[in-house]
Design an enzyme around this catalytic site. Sequence first.
Site, PDB file in Angstrom:
ATOM      1  N   HIS A 203      53.408  55.657  17.525  1.00  0.00           N
ATOM      2  CA  HIS A 203      53.453  54.357  17.775  1.00  0.00           C
ATOM      3  C   HIS A 203      52.478  54.026  19.062  1.00  0.00           C
ATOM      4  O   HIS A 203      51.962  53.006  19.404  1.00  0.00           O
ATOM      5  CB  HIS A 203      54.442  53.450  18.273  1.00  0.00           C
ATOM      6  CG  HIS A 203      55.031  53.847  19.693  1.00  0.00           C
ATOM      7  ND1 HIS A 203      55.809  55.069  19.541  1.00  0.00           N
ATOM      8  CD2 HIS A 203      55.207  53.516  20.830  1.00  0.00           C
ATOM      9  CE1 HIS A 203      56.138  55.296  21.044  1.00  0.00           C
ATOM     10  NE2 HIS A 203      55.783  54.275  21.726  1.00  0.00           N
TER      11      HIS A 203
HETATM   12  C1  UD1 Z   1      55.690  49.457  24.249  1.00  0.00           C
HETATM   13  C2  UD1 Z   1      55.422  50.113  25.709  1.00  0.00           C
HETATM   14  C3  UD1 Z   1      55.478  51.612  25.242  1.00  0.00           C
HETATM   15  C4  UD1 Z   1      56.786  52.029  24.401  1.00  0.00           C
HETATM   16  C5  UD1 Z   1      56.974  51.011  23.390  1.00  0.00           C
HETATM   17  C6  UD1 Z   1      58.281  51.521  22.836  1.00  0.00           C
HETATM   18  C7  UD1 Z   1      53.892  49.091  27.163  1.00  0.00           C
HETATM   19  C8  UD1 Z   1      52.565  49.156  27.706  1.00  0.00           C
HETATM   20  N1  UD1 Z   1      53.902  49.840  26.053  1.00  0.00           N
HETATM   21  O1  UD1 Z   1      54.643  49.788  23.424  1.00  0.00           O
HETATM   22  O2  UD1 Z   1      55.358  52.307  26.457  1.00  0.00           O
HETATM   23  O3  UD1 Z   1      56.666  53.495  24.167  1.00  0.00           O
HETATM   24  O4  UD1 Z   1      56.935  49.818  23.721  1.00  0.00           O
HETATM   25  O5  UD1 Z   1      58.391  51.168  21.402  1.00  0.00           O
HETATM   26  O6  UD1 Z   1      54.950  48.350  27.396  1.00  0.00           O
HETATM   27  N2  UD1 Z   1      54.921  44.407  17.949  1.00  0.00           N
HETATM   28  C9  UD1 Z   1      55.614  43.836  16.885  1.00  0.00           C
HETATM   29  N3  UD1 Z   1      56.922  43.472  16.930  1.00  0.00           N
HETATM   30  C10 UD1 Z   1      57.508  43.820  18.114  1.00  0.00           C
HETATM   31  C11 UD1 Z   1      56.891  44.664  18.941  1.00  0.00           C
HETATM   32  C12 UD1 Z   1      55.708  44.868  19.035  1.00  0.00           C
HETATM   33  O7  UD1 Z   1      55.005  43.222  15.987  1.00  0.00           O
HETATM   34  O8  UD1 Z   1      58.798  43.419  18.498  1.00  0.00           O
HETATM   35  C13 UD1 Z   1      53.419  44.745  17.743  1.00  0.00           C
HETATM   36  C14 UD1 Z   1      52.768  43.411  18.164  1.00  0.00           C
HETATM   37  O9  UD1 Z   1      51.356  43.469  17.200  1.00  0.00           O
HETATM   38  C15 UD1 Z   1      52.239  44.100  19.457  1.00  0.00           C
HETATM   39  C16 UD1 Z   1      51.998  45.509  19.417  1.00  0.00           C
HETATM   40  O10 UD1 Z   1      53.139  45.847  18.521  1.00  0.00           O
HETATM   41  O11 UD1 Z   1      51.131  43.173  20.088  1.00  0.00           O
HETATM   42  C17 UD1 Z   1      52.162  46.291  20.843  1.00  0.00           C
HETATM   43  O12 UD1 Z   1      53.493  45.786  21.453  1.00  0.00           O
HETATM   44  P1  UD1 Z   1      53.649  46.036  22.852  1.00  0.00           P
HETATM   45  O13 UD1 Z   1      55.072  45.738  23.208  1.00  0.00           O
HETATM   46  O14 UD1 Z   1      52.591  45.744  23.764  1.00  0.00           O
HETATM   47  O15 UD1 Z   1      53.589  47.771  22.748  1.00  0.00           O
HETATM   48  P2  UD1 Z   1      54.253  49.211  22.092  1.00  0.00           P
HETATM   49  O16 UD1 Z   1      53.035  49.582  21.504  1.00  0.00           O
HETATM   50  O17 UD1 Z   1      55.443  48.565  21.574  1.00  0.00           O
HETATM   51  N1  UDP Z   2      64.128  54.544  17.838  1.00  0.00           N
HETATM   52  C1  UDP Z   2      65.223  54.044  16.975  1.00  0.00           C
HETATM   53  N2  UDP Z   2      64.668  53.640  15.726  1.00  0.00           N
HETATM   54  C2  UDP Z   2      63.289  54.052  15.370  1.00  0.00           C
HETATM   55  C3  UDP Z   2      62.527  54.706  16.204  1.00  0.00           C
HETATM   56  C4  UDP Z   2      63.010  55.136  17.404  1.00  0.00           C
HETATM   57  O1  UDP Z   2      66.067  53.710  17.378  1.00  0.00           O
HETATM   58  O2  UDP Z   2      62.868  53.875  14.326  1.00  0.00           O
HETATM   59  C5  UDP Z   2      64.733  55.159  19.296  1.00  0.00           C
HETATM   60  C6  UDP Z   2      64.661  56.734  19.483  1.00  0.00           C
HETATM   61  O3  UDP Z   2      65.827  57.408  19.097  1.00  0.00           O
HETATM   62  C7  UDP Z   2      64.539  56.566  21.316  1.00  0.00           C
HETATM   63  C8  UDP Z   2      63.804  55.428  21.286  1.00  0.00           C
HETATM   64  O4  UDP Z   2      63.840  54.520  20.019  1.00  0.00           O
HETATM   65  O5  UDP Z   2      65.811  56.310  21.639  1.00  0.00           O
HETATM   66  C9  UDP Z   2      62.280  55.733  21.506  1.00  0.00           C
HETATM   67  O6  UDP Z   2      61.572  54.354  21.552  1.00  0.00           O
HETATM   68  P1  UDP Z   2      60.047  54.684  21.072  1.00  0.00           P
HETATM   69  O7  UDP Z   2      59.709  55.931  20.636  1.00  0.00           O
HETATM   70  O8  UDP Z   2      59.553  53.210  20.479  1.00  0.00           O
HETATM   71  O9  UDP Z   2      59.666  54.424  22.803  1.00  0.00           O
HETATM   72  P2  UDP Z   2      59.003  55.574  23.894  1.00  0.00           P
HETATM   73  O10 UDP Z   2      60.340  56.180  24.028  1.00  0.00           O
HETATM   74  O11 UDP Z   2      57.781  56.372  23.297  1.00  0.00           O
HETATM   75  O12 UDP Z   2      58.796  54.695  25.152  1.00  0.00           O
END
Ligand code: UD1
Ligand code: UDP
Length: 360
Positions: A203
């Site tokens: 992601h």
């Molecule tokens: C965010 C965090 C990242 C973390 C990740 C966990 C920042 C800068 N990044 O990244 O560090 O690893 O969360 O998963 O804060 N979206 C949806 N539904 C949701 C959430 C997101 O559709 O519930 C899509 C939207 O298009 C959104 C994009 O994902 O614009 C990015 O979401 P965002 O929360 O900005 O960043 P993540 O990539 O989720």
């Molecule tokens: N995770 C989950 N379901 C998923 C993918 C990840 O429960 O489909 C959990 C995973 O075990 C970990 C956390 O989400 O606890 C990690 O989230 P993510 O990889 O989105 O973010 P990051 O840790 O890179 O910030």
Amino acid sequence: MKIAIVMGTRPEIIKLAPIIKKLPKSSSTVIFTGQHYDYEMSLQFINQLGIQNLDYKIKLTKLQNTTTDRATQIGEMMIKLAKIFTKINPDTVVVQGDTNTVLSSAISSIKCSIPVSHVEAGLRSYDWRMPEEHNRVAVDHISEFLFAPTKLNKTILTKENVHGKIFVTGNTSIDAVCENIKNVEKTKTISDDFDDFVLLTLHRGENVDDKNILSGIINGLINSNTKIVFPLHPRTLKKLKLFGLFSKITNSKNITILPPVGYFDMLYLMRKCNLIVSDSGGIQEESTAPPIRKKVLVLRTSTERIEAVETGFAEMIGVNSSKIASSIRKNFNNPLKLSKNPYGSGKTSKKIIEILKKKI
Ligand code: UD1
Ligand code: UDP
């Protein structure tokens, strides 16, 4: 002691739940910023992990474009959080990790004259392409209490001459695994049919927002000819569709896509798989937890979790297509050589609460 805890994304909910659940409800206020807004990325975890005292749930304007709207979203969170902080006036605001929620909460908190407590302080990838790296550095320098998972994280913070007090505590991700693994068998919804597979998550912006990089990763995964189970982050789903790559996966023989799965299902998949391939931060930690102990091939060129690499749990394989395919094939049947897990034994949340009780 009056503590406000702010969380906004999936990993923050998972890693803060062990702290929230050990604090008396009367002395803690739990705030959810809504950065992650889909049920599968947010409420699913709040419900599963038994967080009953969600006191504030912020609704944010939906992002149209992750890159250009980032500053706007941070601003919106800061304004809404400042109103809540002013009203409840806690002794400290606890944040976890490196997301935009963490940065917004920390700035809002310090500007409301409330000390910031940063859980998971001192991680550095030194990769300035990452928004998370900007957030970590900024938040560490405005925090009063810094909970560093490892000694290395403490050394980094000391060298940077941060203002606040540093405590080495381990990582609450290990608490989360240890506290929830017992629920897996009775609560999992994943079928038992998956055997001998690689668990994949993907992601990170640097990987999924660039068509060439994303396409190379997908080619590597397909060419590994190994069975892959892929719970798909919504950001990645959107990018795969935008770049015309989604059908490549659905037409492939070896990759099975799942929606983002709940935490118990994730623990089940982590425990059952042969190998993990991921660009996730949290998964690099969880893979070292005693109930999991799996190797993670990290789809990145930098990491802020060096301890996982040094102990052999993680291997940085980058994003080159043929390297991905060959690394998966090489590691698929190789059991992990036993080494000590670097992120603590699952008592981090307890330690953090004890320190906060003494300090505030
Ligand atoms: C965010 C965090 C990242 C973390 C990740 C966990 C920042 C800068 N990044 O990244 O560090 O690893 O969360 O998963 O804060 N979206 C949806 N539904 C949701 C959430 C997101 O559709 O519930 C899509 C939207 O298009 C959104 C994009 O994902 O614009 C990015 O979401 P965002 O929360 O900005 O960043 P993540 O990539 O989720
Ligand atoms: N995770 C989950 N379901 C998923 C993918 C990840 O429960 O489909 C959990 C995973 O075990 C970990 C956390 O989400 O606890 C990690 O989230 P993510 O990889 O989105 O973010 P990051 O840790 O890179 O910030």
